[in-house]
Design a protein around this motif. Structure first.
Motif, PDB file in Angstrom:
ATOM      1  N   PHE A   1      33.918  23.905  42.171  1.00 35.57           N
ATOM      2  CA  PHE A   1      33.787  25.493  42.036  1.00 35.57           C
ATOM      3  C   PHE A   1      35.772  25.850  42.078  1.00 35.57           C
ATOM      4  CE2 PHE A   1      29.844  24.081  42.111  1.00 35.57           C
ATOM      5  CZ  PHE A   1      29.329  25.025  41.261  1.00 35.57           C
ATOM      6  N   ILE A   2      35.803  26.543  41.252  1.00 30.40           N
ATOM      7  CA  ILE A   2      37.112  27.114  41.649  1.00 30.40           C
ATOM      8  C   ILE A   2      36.701  28.471  43.311  1.00 30.40           C
ATOM      9  CG2 ILE A   2      38.968  29.566  40.866  1.00 30.40           C
ATOM     10  CD1 ILE A   2      39.745  26.856  40.636  1.00 30.40           C
ATOM     11  N   LEU A   3      36.821  28.758  44.235  1.00 28.73           N
ATOM     12  CA  LEU A   3      37.090  29.963  44.749  1.00 28.73           C
ATOM     13  C   LEU A   3      38.668  30.638  44.711  1.00 28.73           C
ATOM     14  CD1 LEU A   3      35.902  31.852  46.951  1.00 28.73           C
ATOM     15  CD2 LEU A   3      36.824  30.096  48.604  1.00 28.73           C
ATOM     16  N   THR A   4      37.889  31.922  43.811  1.00 26.66           N
ATOM     17  CA  THR A   4      38.960  33.046  43.733  1.00 26.66           C
ATOM     18  C   THR A   4      39.215  33.840  45.383  1.00 26.66           C
ATOM     19  OG1 THR A   4      37.943  34.916  43.377  1.00 26.66           O
ATOM     20  CG2 THR A   4      38.491  33.518  41.071  1.00 26.66           C
ATOM     21  N   MET A   5      40.952  33.929  45.843  1.00 25.43           N
ATOM     22  CA  MET A   5      41.328  33.980  47.145  1.00 25.43           C
ATOM     23  C   MET A   5      40.749  35.564  47.138  1.00 25.43           C
ATOM     24  SD  MET A   5      44.908  33.875  49.123  1.00 25.43           S
ATOM     25  CE  MET A   5      45.325  35.180  48.140  1.00 25.43           C
ATOM     26  N   GLY A   6      40.380  36.428  46.198  1.00 27.34           N
ATOM     27  CA  GLY A   6      40.849  37.733  46.631  1.00 27.34           C
ATOM     28  C   GLY A   6      41.612  38.350  46.666  1.00 27.34           C
ATOM     29  N   ASP A   7      41.530  39.434  47.196  1.00 24.34           N
ATOM     30  CA  ASP A   7      42.811  40.478  47.894  1.00 24.34           C
ATOM     31  C   ASP A   7      43.199  40.022  48.293  1.00 24.34           C
ATOM     32  OD1 ASP A   7      44.648  43.074  48.497  1.00 24.34           O
ATOM     33  OD2 ASP A   7      43.439  43.741  46.820  1.00 24.34           O
TER      34      ASP A   7
ATOM     35  N   ASP B   1      47.891  26.596  44.080  1.00 18.71           N
ATOM     36  CA  ASP B   1      49.422  27.237  44.170  1.00 18.71           C
ATOM     37  C   ASP B   1      50.115  28.429  42.848  1.00 18.71           C
ATOM     38  OD1 ASP B   1      50.396  29.225  45.751  1.00 18.71           O
ATOM     39  OD2 ASP B   1      51.888  28.032  45.951  1.00 18.71           O
ATOM     40  N   ALA B   2      48.698  29.708  43.188  1.00 16.52           N
ATOM     41  CA  ALA B   2      49.210  30.775  41.953  1.00 16.52           C
ATOM     42  C   ALA B   2      51.053  31.223  41.953  1.00 16.52           C
ATOM     43  CB  ALA B   2      48.533  32.089  42.229  1.00 16.52           C
ATOM     44  N   GLY B   3      51.389  30.843  43.373  1.00 24.15           N
ATOM     45  CA  GLY B   3      52.738  31.765  43.502  1.00 24.15           C
ATOM     46  C   GLY B   3      53.363  32.931  42.918  1.00 24.15           C
ATOM     47  N   LEU B   4      52.744  33.512  43.128  1.00 24.95           N
ATOM     48  CA  LEU B   4      52.171  34.589  43.089  1.00 24.95           C
ATOM     49  C   LEU B   4      53.047  35.746  44.087  1.00 24.95           C
ATOM     50  CD1 LEU B   4      49.404  35.492  40.873  1.00 24.95           C
ATOM     51  CD2 LEU B   4      51.539  35.158  39.898  1.00 24.95           C
ATOM     52  N   ILE B   5      52.433  35.964  45.197  1.00 31.95           N
ATOM     53  CA  ILE B   5      52.367  37.014  46.257  1.00 31.95           C
ATOM     54  C   ILE B   5      52.900  35.881  47.678  1.00 31.95           C
ATOM     55  CG2 ILE B   5      50.527  37.205  46.830  1.00 31.95           C
ATOM     56  CD1 ILE B   5      51.302  40.108  47.174  1.00 31.95           C
ATOM     57  N   SER B   6      54.333  36.613  48.663  1.00 29.69           N
ATOM     58  CA  SER B   6      53.864  35.344  49.432  1.00 29.69           C
ATOM     59  C   SER B   6      53.813  36.707  50.867  1.00 29.69           C
ATOM     60  CB  SER B   6      54.758  35.327  50.335  1.00 29.69           C
ATOM     61  OG  SER B   6      56.335  36.085  49.659  1.00 29.69           O
TER      62      SER B   6
ATOM     63  N   ALA C   1      47.923  40.613  41.846  1.00 26.16           N
ATOM     64  CA  ALA C   1      48.158  39.025  42.259  1.00 26.16           C
ATOM     65  C   ALA C   1      46.031  38.804  42.405  1.00 26.16           C
ATOM     66  CB  ALA C   1      48.276  38.779  44.143  1.00 26.16           C
ATOM     67  N   ALA C   2      45.847  39.413  42.891  1.00 20.09           N
ATOM     68  CA  ALA C   2      44.447  38.847  42.596  1.00 20.09           C
ATOM     69  C   ALA C   2      43.722  39.299  41.561  1.00 20.09           C
ATOM     70  CB  ALA C   2      43.083  40.071  43.458  1.00 20.09           C
ATOM     71  N   PHE C   3      43.962  40.168  40.738  1.00 18.19           N
ATOM     72  CA  PHE C   3      43.471  39.973  39.158  1.00 18.19           C
ATOM     73  C   PHE C   3      43.967  39.139  37.999  1.00 18.19           C
ATOM     74  CE2 PHE C   3      44.352  41.307  34.118  1.00 18.19           C
ATOM     75  CZ  PHE C   3      42.935  41.467  34.268  1.00 18.19           C
ATOM     76  N   GLU C   4      44.985  38.177  39.128  1.00 13.00           N
ATOM     77  CA  GLU C   4      46.177  37.203  37.904  1.00 13.00           C
ATOM     78  C   GLU C   4      44.713  36.069  38.779  1.00 13.00           C
ATOM     79  OE1 GLU C   4      48.029  34.569  35.501  1.00 13.00           O
ATOM     80  OE2 GLU C   4      47.581  36.696  36.003  1.00 13.00           O
TER      81      GLU C   4
END
Length: 333
Positions: A10-16, A78-83, A99-102
């Motif tokens: 299962f994928i768990l999205t990280m959230g905001d 790793d989406a590599g969108l924000i640090s 980032a959360a939407f992506e």
């Protein structure tokens, strides 16, 4: 085939990134072992920061595909969108909403391609989404849109009682206008199917009223007479064990005493005030009607707790178990 990846994944999205999602993901998945596997779709650098907040030093494994899964680590796509240096913990910000939407849309894509068993979501900030120019009121509507689903509803599961909401993320004024026989009947259908998918062969569905005392035979409003009762009668004619409308101030007490398996609530706050007052930590959101499994924590980003390491993981654990329950029964949500 990866010999370590034999369980459903299962994928768990990280959230905001600025909320508690990264922290509860790390706390839950540190030394995690079960009959299903979890990979986080988010930003690895943010999860590493979150590990510091919760006082853990886990091993992380960056995944490109399911074959890269390692059971001895917290697995991350790793989406590599924000640090961490690009946002502030504990507040709504457009870059976090973007980032959360992506994370969500990428997770949906993986599930729609049958590369994962389903999606479990951590909380997002609706304010951050709006600041980023993303005009969805919440997860439910994003999943419906991206999967091309027209008949869906938000189901909240707590203590084996399922609650469907006829209206959700809109103003109270708009919610009252939206009440119709068709909309109530659709939610009865969706709740009935969802409870069957969760293992209840003949669900007992109670339908709540909109007005105080369920309108008191028209004394306090006529929505029950014109819309809600006709929907219940239609459902009964189809063989569904539906009843009501019942006063919204007592219907949940009756359900949790064992009289009903599911409740159709007219308003967001009719349902959620009752549910979260009873047990804030263990509720699970399930989007019903989708072609994929989607479950979620039953709480928000808790910006006030973000960075403290104190946020509870109980709702996330419940959401993970609910996702596996749906999967193991061979059902979509």
């Amino acid at each position: 085939m990866n010999p370590e990846q034999t369980n459903p994944l299962f994928i768990l999205t990280m959230g905001d990134p600025a909320g508690i999602g990264p922290e509860i993901a790390v706390k839950t998945l540190h030394n995690f072992s079960s009959h299903f596997d979890i990979a986080v779709l988010g930003d690895l650098s943010v999860l590493i920061q979150a590990a510091g907040f919760v006082g853990l030093s886990p091993r992380f494994n960056r995944m490109l595909s399911a074959k890269d899964f390692k059971r001895s680590a917290i697995n991350v796509i790793d989406a590599g969108l924000i640090s961490p240096g690009q946002f502030e913990i504990g507040k709504a910000q457009p870059q976090c909403g973007k980032a959360a939407f992506e994370y969500i849309t990428r997770a949906i894509d993986l599930a729609m391609r049958n590369e994962v068993a389903g999606v479990i979501t951590n909380p997002i900030s609706k304010e951050s989404l709006k600041m980023a120019g993303i005009n969805y009121p919440g997860h439910t509507e994003i999943f419906a849109d991206k999967t091309g689903t027209s008949d869906f509803t938000m189901l909240f599961l707590l203590k084996n009682v399922g609650v469907a909401h006829v209206t959700t993320h809109c103003s109270l004024k708009e919610a009252i206008i939206l009440i119709s026989k068709e909309r109530v009947l659709k939610n009865i259908h969706l709740l009935h199917k969802a409870m069957k998918n969760l293992g209840i062969e003949k669900p007992r569905i109670a339908v709540g009223g909109l007005n105080p005392h369920a309108g008191e035979n028209g004394l306090f409003g006529d929505e029950e007479i014109n819309h809600i009762s006709p929907a219940i009668e239609h459902a009964i004619s189809e063989g569904i064990n539906a009843s009501g409308p019942y006063p919204p101030d007592t219907i949940f007490m009756r359900a949790f005493k064992g009289e009903f398996d599911g409740v159709v609530s007219m308003l967001h706050d009719h349902g959620f005030v009752a549910l979260k007052s009873l047990d804030f930590e263990h509720g699970v959101n399930i989007t019903t009607g989708l072609p994929i499994i989607r479950t979620s924590v039953g709480h928000g980003t808790a910006f006030n707790l973000a960075g403290s390491g104190e946020a509870s993981t109980e709702s996330l654990k419940s959401a993970m178990n609910a996702a596996y329950m749906l999967y193991s029964r061979g059902r979509r949500s």
